[in-house]
Design a protein around this motif. Structure first.
Motif, PDB file in Angstrom:
ATOM      1  N   LYS A   8       0.833  -1.192   0.000  1.00 56.92           N
ATOM      2  CA  LYS A   8       0.000   0.000   0.000  1.00 56.92           C
ATOM      3  C   LYS A   8       0.876   1.253   0.000  1.00 56.92           C
ATOM      4  CE  LYS A   8      -4.114  -1.183   0.558  1.00 56.92           C
ATOM      5  NZ  LYS A   8      -5.097  -1.168  -0.450  1.00 56.92           N
ATOM      6  N   GLU A  73      -6.578   9.712  -2.386  1.00 57.00           N
ATOM      7  CA  GLU A  73      -6.897   8.795  -1.294  1.00 57.00           C
ATOM      8  C   GLU A  73      -5.773   7.767  -1.122  1.00 57.00           C
ATOM      9  OE1 GLU A  73      -8.658   7.857   1.961  1.00 57.00           O
ATOM     10  OE2 GLU A  73      -9.548   9.398   0.702  1.00 57.00           O
ATOM     11  N   THR A  74      -4.720   8.136  -0.378  1.00 56.93           N
ATOM     12  CA  THR A  74      -3.516   7.326  -0.243  1.00 56.93           C
ATOM     13  C   THR A  74      -3.803   5.916   0.237  1.00 56.93           C
ATOM     14  OG1 THR A  74      -2.260   9.322   0.243  1.00 56.93           O
ATOM     15  CG2 THR A  74      -1.215   7.242   0.785  1.00 56.93           C
ATOM     16  N   LYS A  75      -4.730   5.727   1.166  1.00 54.48           N
ATOM     17  CA  LYS A  75      -4.969   4.394   1.722  1.00 54.48           C
ATOM     18  C   LYS A  75      -5.471   3.404   0.676  1.00 54.48           C
ATOM     19  CE  LYS A  75      -9.620   5.253   3.410  1.00 54.48           C
ATOM     20  NZ  LYS A  75     -10.502   5.328   4.531  1.00 54.48           N
ATOM     21  N   GLU A  76      -5.938   3.882  -0.454  1.00 54.50           N
ATOM     22  CA  GLU A  76      -6.426   2.996  -1.505  1.00 54.50           C
ATOM     23  C   GLU A  76      -5.430   2.824  -2.648  1.00 54.50           C
ATOM     24  OE1 GLU A  76     -10.266   4.293  -2.760  1.00 54.50           O
ATOM     25  OE2 GLU A  76     -11.061   4.278  -0.724  1.00 54.50           O
ATOM     26  N   LEU A  77      -4.266   3.442  -2.540  1.00 50.77           N
ATOM     27  CA  LEU A  77      -3.285   3.411  -3.621  1.00 50.77           C
ATOM     28  C   LEU A  77      -2.240   2.323  -3.381  1.00 50.77           C
ATOM     29  CD1 LEU A  77      -2.819   7.256  -4.079  1.00 50.77           C
ATOM     30  CD2 LEU A  77      -4.335   5.714  -5.329  1.00 50.77           C
ATOM     31  N   GLU A 111      -1.225  -5.968   1.454  1.00 49.83           N
ATOM     32  CA  GLU A 111      -2.483  -6.691   1.257  1.00 49.83           C
ATOM     33  C   GLU A 111      -2.139  -7.941   0.453  1.00 49.83           C
ATOM     34  OE1 GLU A 111      -6.556  -5.977  -1.237  1.00 49.83           O
ATOM     35  OE2 GLU A 111      -5.739  -4.272  -0.112  1.00 49.83           O
TER      36      GLU A 111
END
Length: 141
Positions: A8, A73-77, A111
């Motif tokens: 992530k 949206e860094t947490k989704e990149l 992830e």
């Protein structure tokens, strides 16, 4: 079974901050272990989203839209990935747990996702045969 370890992104990776020499060395050592074990298929770090393009399909059968990065949206990149082939989910988790903190500052997050195999998606013999032929062609390159 193939698994992708998705690294992530963080604010540092999105800002283009490069990893320290110590982290690069630790990752190289880890990748060497994956190679020696015969499980590494691929792996790379990704440039920040300011250099990326997002293609979206907003409507069924509609024309795709193209948007240039950066994306906020860094947490989704995603900042990188490692693709491995192992015999079980447990083995995939073991390898993921051995990866050094991918950002080296306590912000790392991985992830772990299993990759679909062609047989998971269809039982149609012609489609499976075509897929096998394409994979063989890729091996020959």
């Amino acid at each position: 079974m193939r698994f992708m370890m998705i690294v992530k992104a963080t604010t540092d990776s999105e800002a283009g901050k490069l990893p320290s020499p110590e982290l690069i060395e630790a990752m190289q050592k880890y990748n060497e272990e994956l190679v020696k074990a015969g499980v590494l298929l691929a792996g790379d770090g990704l440039q920040p989203t300011k250099n990326s393009i997002r293609i979206s399909y907003p409507e069924p059968n509609g024309k795709p839209t193209v948007v240039d990065g950066p994306f906020t949206e860094t947490k989704e990149l995603i900042a990188g990935y490692t693709l491995i082939e192992v015999s079980s989910r447990e083995e995939a988790v073991e390898w993921a747990m051995r990866m050094p903190d991918p950002h080296g500052a306590g912000q790392g997050q991985i992830e772990l996702r299993q990759v679909f195999e062609p047989e998971d998606l269809t039982d149609h013999p012609d489609l499976l045969e075509k897929e096998a032929a394409l994979r063989e062609e890729l091996k020959d390159r």
